[in-house]
Design a protein around this motif. Structure first.
Motif, mmCIF file in Angstrom:
data_model
loop_
_atom_site.group_PDB
_atom_site.id
_atom_site.type_symbol
_atom_site.label_atom_id
_atom_site.label_comp_id
_atom_site.label_asym_id
_atom_site.label_seq_id
_atom_site.Cartn_x
_atom_site.Cartn_y
_atom_site.Cartn_z
ATOM 1 N N VAL A 271 0.830 -1.230 0.000
ATOM 2 C CA VAL A 271 0.000 0.000 0.000
ATOM 3 C C VAL A 271 0.855 1.267 0.000
ATOM 4 O O VAL A 271 0.308 2.371 -0.083
ATOM 5 N N LEU A 272 2.162 1.093 0.088
ATOM 6 C CA LEU A 272 3.031 2.281 0.132
ATOM 7 C C LEU A 272 3.759 2.454 -1.194
ATOM 8 O O LEU A 272 4.098 1.470 -1.861
ATOM 9 N N GLN B 108 0.962 8.524 11.638
ATOM 10 C CA GLN B 108 1.493 7.652 10.573
ATOM 11 C C GLN B 108 0.858 6.267 10.651
ATOM 12 O O GLN B 108 0.523 5.673 9.620
ATOM 13 N N ILE B 109 0.680 5.767 11.878
ATOM 14 C CA ILE B 109 0.065 4.439 12.042
ATOM 15 C C ILE B 109 -1.364 4.477 11.512
ATOM 16 O O ILE B 109 -1.801 3.573 10.782
ATOM 17 N N LEU C 170 -1.297 4.556 7.717
ATOM 18 C CA LEU C 170 -1.005 3.239 7.151
ATOM 19 C C LEU C 170 -2.223 2.320 7.295
ATOM 20 O O LEU C 170 -2.573 1.578 6.364
ATOM 21 N N ILE D 42 10.134 6.061 9.914
ATOM 22 C CA ILE D 42 8.953 6.481 10.682
ATOM 23 C C ILE D 42 8.653 5.459 11.774
ATOM 24 O O ILE D 42 8.537 5.795 12.943
ATOM 25 N N MET D 43 8.512 4.217 11.349
ATOM 26 C CA MET D 43 8.004 3.185 12.265
ATOM 27 C C MET D 43 9.088 2.597 13.170
ATOM 28 O O MET D 43 8.778 2.001 14.186
ATOM 29 N N MET E 214 -0.833 -0.922 14.857
ATOM 30 C CA MET E 214 -1.217 -0.834 13.440
ATOM 31 C C MET E 214 -2.524 -1.581 13.191
ATOM 32 O O MET E 214 -3.419 -1.090 12.501
#
Lengths: 230, 419
Positions: A101-102, B3-4, B7, A113-114, B333
């Motif tokens: 999806v990215l 951001q989570i 996503l 980021i994560m 997530m």
């Protein structure tokens, strides 16, 4: 004096499948220097992937000792192992394993980021730099399903390098690529090593990688049969 | 966190059919609960309004022990004139009280000169009764009285429909009421039937009415002795507070303790006087049951979709775990995905519910029960919307917790090998 990045002593790994005990690694010793372009070569079931998983803190040895960046990684719990990987190790997979999806740029940005929590401006600069390094600036917004196999693997290489890891573990990185693309990917990784000093450790059958590697370990039945240089 | 959520939303779009289906189920659940709550609330309010506004009032005051023996309508538990005047003054000084109606209730014999039967009667002051229970006037099936004069005049009687039918009595007929007073002496008086009232469910729903002065004359009571005071207050939701205030202030007047057993007077709210409070409680219970169903729908839908999401993305989970994503972030997530589905279902469901409730109000949905026509005016309180929304979101998170935990605890090697 050269720094030792990975130091293994009598490293062994056994799996139990039902009643059968499988010796995946039979007590091996080896050292990998910082900045090395190293390949573990051997047939399927020789223990290459198991070894890479242990170096990458994804698995733990049954016995023996392994120091990665002077840290005994066999003693790390799940959370600490994840943090260690995020900090020090990049991964490249045979099937690219991009997040569907990215976009290409977002896949490269993902660890920043994560995993690392870099600020937005620094992230943008880093992604742009890596896209340029892997020659994919024009495909920055493309999703994985809009990229060719070679482009996907280049994105995977960029993602592995995003957080500036000390080493990159690549499990059969050229197995799903055609000959020409595989050659380009190997050259790309070698040039990145030359530019940034990142250590690359491969498990592979690919002779081209073996040819370009400075340190090659031949494996069979969970044991190192031979160490040499291309 | 942003951001989570970003996503998570992309993953929901990626499987948009499944997302829409799950969110659709939640929408149906939210709509069902909100519309049901609005409708049942309207029905309950209407029924309570009917009972309180056509006979009971919101609060009633009696002598201690009267309600316990109300079936025999005792006259030895009357409130004496001096006390009745003091209570009257107290009520007129109490800001929350809109109006009050003194009553003299008693049992009598009803005769049309050919047949005789028993009847329960309320001696009332018509104007005050009308102000306190305004819907009593709506119960007229037949009426002789001029519309400008409320309810009845002296010498007149209002009788319940069943009695009128059974005795074949019509408006304008002359009848006789015979009653025994507190001392045991029997007296009778003639009355003209001035109206026939529709019977309603609940205590006093089949009572007759006459002027309080006629009642006193019939019972040979001197002075304004009464045995019941019905009270109408500004806000029916405030009955308990007003009751507490009245108990306290009545204790000051009577000089007796406030405690229920030792007090001279007893004060009851409408729900303590009618079995309909049990029906109202059952409606509330039904409301809770529907909410439990919603919890089930949301839980099963979200859990199902999240189990599928984890199962389909095992390799992806292996990848993000391998590159160093902390297990807690993987957990969030997936929880975020469940939360977003719940949020989408809640927002769309609430919007649709509000439109439906608005439409129901515009179309004026009516139900007829005999002569009684109920026009529902469904409304939903903001607190109910917030409560349902919070419930759905909480259950969405709980429903996604197990699959999310599974993802967070997944062995990266096994996940990466998954085919």
């Amino acid at each position: 004096m050269t720094d030792i990045l990975v130091n293994s002593e009598k490293l062994a790994k056994q799996y139990k499948i039902g009643e059968v005990v499988v010796n995946a690694l039979g007590g091996i010793d080896f050292k990998i220097e910082t900045g090395a372009f190293t390949a573990f070569v051997g047939p399927s079931g020789s223990g290459k992937s198991t070894l890479l998983n242990i170096i990458g803190c994804l698995d733990k040895p049954t016995t023996g000792k392994i120091l990665v960046l002077e840290t005994d990684v066999s003693g790390l719990n799940r959370r600490k192992a994840a943090a260690f990987r995020g900090e020090n190790i990049g991964f490249i997979f045979q099937d690219f394993n991009l997040i569907p999806v990215l976009s290409a740029a977002e896949n490269i940005e993902y660890p920043l980021i994560m995993v690392q929590k870099w600020p937005a401006g620094r992230r943008r600069r880093r992604v742009s730099e890596l896209l340029e390094a892997v020659d994919l600036s024009a495909q920055a917004d493309n999703r994985p399903d809009q990229l060719s196999g070679g482009q996907k693997q280049r994105v995977a290489v960029a993602r592995a390098l995003a957080a500036g890891p000390r080493m990159v573990l690549a499990d059969e990185p050229t197995a799903n690529l055609d000959s020409e693309t595989a050659g380009r990917i190997i050259s790309l990784m070698r040039s990145i090593r030359d530019s940034f000093g990142t250590t690359f450790i491969f498990s592979t059958h690919d002779k081209r990688i073996v040819d370009k590697a400075e340190q090659v370990f031949f494996m069979e039945d969970g044991l190192l049969r031979q160490e040499g240089a291309a | 966190m942003i951001q989570i959520l970003g996503l998570a939303s992309r993953n929901l779009v990626r499987y948009y059919r499944r997302t829409l289906l799950t969110a659709g189920l939640i929408v149906i659940g939210v709509v069902a609960v909100l519309v049901f709550t609005a409708m049942s609330g309207s029905f309950k309010d209407h029924m309570i309004g009917q009972i309180t506004d056509s006979m009971l009032g919101h609060i009633q005051i009696h002598r201690q022990g009267y309600v316990a023996s109300v079936e025999s309508l005792p006259l030895n538990l009357n409130i004496k004139p001096e006390m009745a005047n003091q209570i009257d003054d107290l009520l007129s000084e109490t800001e929350e009280v809109v109006s009050s109606a003194p009553r003299l209730k008693f049992a009598g014999m009803f005769s049309d000169f050919k047949e005789t039967t028993n009847i329960r009667l309320n001696g009332i002051l018509p104007e005050r009764e009308h102000r306190t229970v305004p819907l009593l006037a709506d119960r007229f099936i037949e009426k002789a009285q001029d519309d400008e004069k409320p309810l009845l005049t002296e010498g007149g009687i209002l009788i319940p429909q069943l009695l009128a039918r059974g005795m074949n009595v019509s408006v304008g007929d002359m009848i006789v009421i015979v009653a025994t007073n507190e001392e045991g002496s029997v007296n009778g008086r003639r009355f003209t039937v001035q109206g026939i009232l529709e019977a309603v469910t609940g205590p006093g729903g089949r009572d007759g009415y006459l002027h309080i002065d006629d009642a006193r004359a019939l019972l040979r009571i001197e002075g304004n002795e009464i045995n019941e005071i019905a009270i109408r207050i500004r806000n029916i939701g405030n009955t308990d507070n007003v009751r507490e205030t009245l108990i306290r202030r009545l204790a000051e007047i009577t000089g007796r303790p406030e405690s229920t057993k030792k007090a001279a007077l007893e004060v009851h709210t409408w729900d303590q006087l009618t079995p309909f409070s049990n029906i109202a409680a059952m409606i509330d219970l039904l409301d809770i049951f529907v909410r439990v169903l919603l919890v089930g729908i949301v839980m099963i839908s979200v859990m199902n979709v999240m189990i599928m999401a984890v199962y389909e993305r095992i390799r992806e989970i292996g990848t993000i775990a391998a590159i160093g994503t902390p297990p807690a972030r993987i957990l969030w997530m997936f929880i975020s995905e469940g939360f977003l589905i719940g949020l989408m279902g809640t927002l769309i469901g609430t919007a649709i519910s509000l439109v439906i409730i608005q439409a129901l109000n515009m179309w004026q949905v009516t139900f007829a029960f005999g002569r009684q026509v109920i026009t529902l005016a469904p409304a939903i309180a903001t607190s109910d919307i917030l409560l349902i929304g919070a419930l759905v979101l909480a259950i969405s998170v709980v429903g996604s917790l197990q699959p999310a935990l599974k993802a967070a605890r997944m062995d990266p090697i096994a996940a990466l090998r998954h085919v």
